[in-house]
Each structure stands twice: as C-alpha cells, then as structure tokens.
Design a protein around this motif. Structure first.
Motif, mmCIF file in Angstrom:
data_model
loop_
_atom_site.group_PDB
_atom_site.id
_atom_site.type_symbol
_atom_site.label_atom_id
_atom_site.label_comp_id
_atom_site.label_asym_id
_atom_site.label_seq_id
_atom_site.Cartn_x
_atom_site.Cartn_y
_atom_site.Cartn_z
ATOM 1 N N ALA A 204 0.837 -1.203 0.000
ATOM 2 C CA ALA A 204 0.000 0.000 0.000
ATOM 3 C C ALA A 204 0.870 1.251 0.000
ATOM 4 C CB ALA A 204 -0.935 -0.010 1.204
ATOM 5 N N ASN A 205 1.957 1.230 0.770
ATOM 6 C CA ASN A 205 2.868 2.376 0.784
ATOM 7 C C ASN A 205 3.458 2.637 -0.600
ATOM 8 O OD1 ASN A 205 2.726 3.258 3.478
ATOM 9 N ND2 ASN A 205 4.177 1.694 4.161
ATOM 10 N N ARG A 206 3.749 1.577 -1.339
ATOM 11 C CA ARG A 206 4.295 1.755 -2.689
ATOM 12 C C ARG A 206 3.291 2.465 -3.598
ATOM 13 N NH1 ARG A 206 8.997 -0.407 -4.066
ATOM 14 N NH2 ARG A 206 9.990 -1.841 -2.586
ATOM 15 N N LEU A 207 2.031 2.103 -3.492
ATOM 16 C CA LEU A 207 1.011 2.757 -4.307
ATOM 17 C C LEU A 207 0.824 4.212 -3.888
ATOM 18 C CD1 LEU A 207 -1.600 -0.134 -4.527
ATOM 19 C CD2 LEU A 207 -0.040 0.648 -6.311
ATOM 20 N N ILE A 208 0.939 4.479 -2.593
ATOM 21 C CA ILE A 208 0.845 5.853 -2.096
ATOM 22 C C ILE A 208 1.971 6.703 -2.679
ATOM 23 C CG2 ILE A 208 1.102 7.284 -0.023
ATOM 24 C CD1 ILE A 208 -0.324 4.949 1.502
ATOM 25 N N VAL A 209 3.189 6.172 -2.652
ATOM 26 C CA VAL A 209 4.343 6.934 -3.147
ATOM 27 C C VAL A 209 4.265 7.116 -4.662
ATOM 28 C CG1 VAL A 209 6.865 6.901 -3.387
ATOM 29 C CG2 VAL A 209 5.806 6.344 -1.196
ATOM 30 N N GLN A 210 3.670 6.174 -5.368
ATOM 31 C CA GLN A 210 3.465 6.376 -6.804
ATOM 32 C C GLN A 210 2.656 7.641 -7.065
ATOM 33 O OE1 GLN A 210 1.757 2.955 -8.744
ATOM 34 N NE2 GLN A 210 3.489 1.628 -8.257
ATOM 35 N N GLN A 211 1.647 7.891 -6.241
ATOM 36 C CA GLN A 211 0.853 9.111 -6.395
ATOM 37 C C GLN A 211 1.662 10.339 -5.993
ATOM 38 O OE1 GLN A 211 -1.679 9.199 -8.058
ATOM 39 N NE2 GLN A 211 -2.952 7.394 -7.787
ATOM 40 N N PHE A 212 2.529 10.209 -4.984
ATOM 41 C CA PHE A 212 3.426 11.315 -4.638
ATOM 42 C C PHE A 212 4.267 11.712 -5.848
ATOM 43 C CE2 PHE A 212 4.209 11.465 0.207
ATOM 44 C CZ PHE A 212 2.879 11.219 0.475
ATOM 45 N N MET A 213 4.783 10.700 -6.537
ATOM 46 C CA MET A 213 5.745 10.955 -7.603
ATOM 47 C C MET A 213 5.090 11.370 -8.911
ATOM 48 S SD MET A 213 8.484 10.526 -5.918
ATOM 49 C CE MET A 213 9.537 10.915 -7.311
ATOM 50 N N SER A 214 3.940 10.783 -9.252
ATOM 51 C CA SER A 214 3.390 11.015 -10.589
ATOM 52 C C SER A 214 1.888 11.260 -10.608
ATOM 53 C CB SER A 214 3.717 9.822 -11.497
ATOM 54 O OG SER A 214 3.190 8.619 -10.953
ATOM 55 N N GLY A 215 1.267 11.456 -9.449
ATOM 56 C CA GLY A 215 -0.175 11.638 -9.390
ATOM 57 C C GLY A 215 -0.648 12.937 -10.026
ATOM 58 N N SER A 216 -1.917 12.954 -10.412
ATOM 59 C CA SER A 216 -2.529 14.153 -10.977
ATOM 60 C C SER A 216 -2.832 15.154 -9.868
ATOM 61 C CB SER A 216 -3.831 13.776 -11.698
ATOM 62 O OG SER A 216 -4.819 13.391 -10.751
ATOM 63 N N VAL A 217 -3.329 16.333 -10.260
ATOM 64 C CA VAL A 217 -3.638 17.371 -9.276
ATOM 65 C C VAL A 217 -4.799 16.969 -8.377
ATOM 66 C CG1 VAL A 217 -2.704 19.277 -10.628
ATOM 67 C CG2 VAL A 217 -5.086 18.565 -10.970
ATOM 68 N N ASP A 218 -5.518 15.906 -8.723
ATOM 69 C CA ASP A 218 -6.556 15.400 -7.829
ATOM 70 C C ASP A 218 -5.942 14.781 -6.574
ATOM 71 O OD1 ASP A 218 -8.639 16.106 -9.539
ATOM 72 O OD2 ASP A 218 -8.507 14.215 -10.638
ATOM 73 N N TYR A 219 -4.672 14.382 -6.674
ATOM 74 C CA TYR A 219 -3.997 13.722 -5.569
ATOM 75 C C TYR A 219 -2.910 14.590 -4.938
ATOM 76 C CZ TYR A 219 -6.241 9.533 -7.403
ATOM 77 O OH TYR A 219 -7.163 8.614 -7.838
ATOM 78 N N ILE A 220 -2.220 15.362 -5.752
ATOM 79 C CA ILE A 220 -1.122 16.186 -5.250
ATOM 80 C C ILE A 220 -1.066 17.458 -6.089
ATOM 81 C CG2 ILE A 220 0.487 14.818 -6.654
ATOM 82 C CD1 ILE A 220 2.654 15.478 -4.543
ATOM 83 N N ALA A 221 -1.119 18.612 -5.433
ATOM 84 C CA ALA A 221 -1.234 19.876 -6.166
ATOM 85 C C ALA A 221 -0.382 20.959 -5.487
ATOM 86 C CB ALA A 221 -2.701 20.316 -6.213
ATOM 87 N N PRO A 222 0.186 21.885 -6.269
ATOM 88 C CA PRO A 222 -0.052 22.104 -7.701
ATOM 89 C C PRO A 222 0.771 21.223 -8.627
ATOM 90 C CG PRO A 222 1.401 23.790 -6.848
ATOM 91 C CD PRO A 222 0.987 22.970 -5.668
ATOM 92 N N MET A 223 1.670 20.377 -8.097
ATOM 93 C CA MET A 223 2.467 19.500 -8.954
ATOM 94 C C MET A 223 2.943 18.314 -8.136
ATOM 95 S SD MET A 223 6.015 21.729 -9.237
ATOM 96 C CE MET A 223 5.188 23.317 -9.317
ATOM 97 N N ASN A 224 3.246 17.200 -8.828
ATOM 98 C CA ASN A 224 3.764 16.026 -8.132
ATOM 99 C C ASN A 224 5.276 16.147 -7.939
ATOM 100 O OD1 ASN A 224 5.052 15.027 -10.573
ATOM 101 N ND2 ASN A 224 3.011 14.360 -11.236
ATOM 102 N N LEU A 225 5.846 15.191 -7.200
ATOM 103 C CA LEU A 225 7.261 15.304 -6.846
ATOM 104 C C LEU A 225 8.184 15.147 -8.039
ATOM 105 C CD1 LEU A 225 7.600 13.541 -3.387
ATOM 106 C CD2 LEU A 225 7.003 15.887 -3.951
ATOM 107 N N SER A 226 7.790 14.335 -9.018
ATOM 108 C CA SER A 226 8.622 14.221 -10.221
ATOM 109 C C SER A 226 8.724 15.566 -10.921
ATOM 110 C CB SER A 226 8.035 13.171 -11.170
ATOM 111 O OG SER A 226 8.114 11.886 -10.598
#
Length: 287
Positions: free
Chosen positions: A251-273
């Motif tokens: 589950a943590n791996r899927l969470i970090v995937q959103q940190f790195m490449s998620g859309s603005v619905d998940y992380i805004a105004p930009m993801n970590l990548s």
C-alpha cells in the motif's frame, strides 16, 4: 555550486538550495509520527515501538527495524525513487559524518500536532523552497476504528467528515502561503483521496481487503498491538493495512506512486517528479 536539499517532513516536505562549495547533492530529512518512524523509538522508553517481530517480516533479513510496517515505509520508498540510500534515524549511533549528508529521519511514533508546529514553515528562511504537506487520511476507516464502531466494515462517518472538513481548509491555507511567498513553495497531498481509492475498491488495486488488518486480534484484527501472539495473514500484499493503523509495504508503494506522478486530484499544484524536474532546470540555468 549550490547543493540541492530535499527535506521531507511528514506531513511536510521541503526542497531548497543552500550555498556550499561542494558539488551538488540532495539530502532527505523526515519528521512525523509512526507512519514514517524508521526506528527512533527503538532508542526511547516508550510503548510505541515496532522493534520486535512480526514487524519487518518482509524486509530482506526479516528483521524488525522500528518501522510500523511489514517492510518499507513511505520515506524508504521515496529514497528509492530518488536513487538514494534510506536515511537513518537521528538517534542511531551510525548517523555521523558523511551519512548525515544523505539526511536523517526525526519521526517518532506517538507524536502529535501542537499549535507551535508551524515553526516548521520557518525552514523557508533557512533555504527550503518546496514544502509538501499531507492532508488527513481516512481516519474513520482504519481497522482500529472499525473494531470499535463498525458492525459491517463501514467507515465511521463522523471521523470521515472531520477529515473532509479539515483537508480543504489545509489546501486553502497552502494557497495563501504560496501567494505570500510568490511561488509554488507549498505542495499539498490529498491522502484521503489516495487511501479512499483502496478502501472503496480494494480489488481494483490487487488487494483482497481494506477492512481487515494483516496483523492483530479481535474484530477486523484491529484490537491491540501486533505481536507474535497476534493473528498474522500469510499474504501481506493482499492487505491494505498491516496493523490496526498502518499500511502494508505494498500500500505504501502505491501511495508513493501518487506522490511521484499523481494528478492534481492527488497532489497539487504539482507532483514530486515535476518538482524535481523544475528545480533541476532552475539549477542548470544558474550554472
């Protein structure tokens, strides 16, 4: 040449530059609670510890490290994405010399949020130029709450509503801070949205259950601590929750995937990548 510093404070992450005569390097610092503690509480007199089995059962040497997980936690996985070694607990006797240049983990299980926690934002004055702030997750859906308040695995609506009220106000505050600093310094993570994806449809993400903890006892395995006497699942990858409160490594791996490449619905105004790419470009323009 400037040295790039990546500073993670869960629920806050900061990225900035500090003047130095050495070549560019990136350091990673972590602050937070048991979700990101990687062993500081091993050195403290406290009941909030994860330094005995079955914690760490899926690490390469199957050893309990102090992480509240069957394996790696979020900071470990962000380090993987950065191509860096995991940072050490700040209380570890191994943290000295060059290892401090990689960063350090200051998280401690059981810590809370105080009115003066905002002092972390003063890190901007020390050179931090990116601050990632996590919102509140689905606190009404963890197995510990289900064990106490749910008959059928449904989330506690009052706790969920509290998170739903808090998170938009947090994002509004971050917007005000960005306006004051004149840039996208603060980045917000919608942790409730990320977790709700798993909880609403666990099978779509390869999980068998999002209500039952892998390790525990009682209803939903959500009662008490995870110990050698607990009921332990055979397939940790099939569970969203490792114990009554904490996610499994998968589950943590899927969470970090959103940190790195998620859309603005998940992380805004930009993801970590995007943060890393933008700041690398700025650094190249300065050199």
């Amino acid at each position: 040449m400037a040295s790039s510093w990546l500073l993670l404070l869960l629920p806050v992450l900061c990225l900035g530059t500090l003047p130095t005569t050495s070549h560019a390097a990136r350091a990673f610092f972590v602050f937070g609670d048991s979700l990101v503690d990687n062993g500081n509480n091993n050195y403290l007199i406290t009941a909030a510890r994860a330094d005995s089995p079955p914690y760490g059962i899926d690490t390469p040497d199957h050893r309990a490290t102090g992480r509240f997980s069957n394996g790696k936690n979020v900071p470990d996985l962000i380090s993987e994405h950065l191509g860096a070694e995991p940072v050490l607990p700040y209380l570890s006797p191994e943290l000295d010399g060059d290892k401090m240049l990689v960063g350090a983990n200051f998280a401690s299980a059981g810590v809370g949020i105080l009115n003066d926690t905002g002092i972390q934002f003063r890190l901007y004055d020390l050179g931090a130029r990116r601050v990632l702030v996590q919102g509140v997750g689905p606190i009404g859906c963890v197995p510990a709450e289900l064990a106490l308040h749910s008959l059928d695995g449904s989330c506690d609506r009052e706790l969920q509503r509290a998170a739903e009220m808090y998170n938009p106000r947090l994002m509004s505050l971050l917007g005000e801070l960005n306006a004051g600093y004149g840039g996208d310094v603060f980045v917000g993570v919608n942790m409730q949205r990320i977790h709700n994806d798993f909880i609403d449809d666990p099978k779509a993400y390869g999980f068998e259950t999002a209500t039952q903890a892998c390790c525990g006892q009682g209803r939903f395995n959500g009662m008490g601590l995870c110990t050698m006497m607990s009921s332990l699942c055979a397939d940790r990858d099939a569970y969203v929750f490792w114990d009554a409160f904490h996610p499994t490594e998968r589950a943590n791996r899927l969470i970090v995937q959103q940190f790195m490449s998620g859309s603005v619905d998940y992380i805004a105004p930009m993801n970590l990548s995007t943060v890393l790419a933008v700041d690398l470009h700025k650094e190249q323009l300065r050199t």
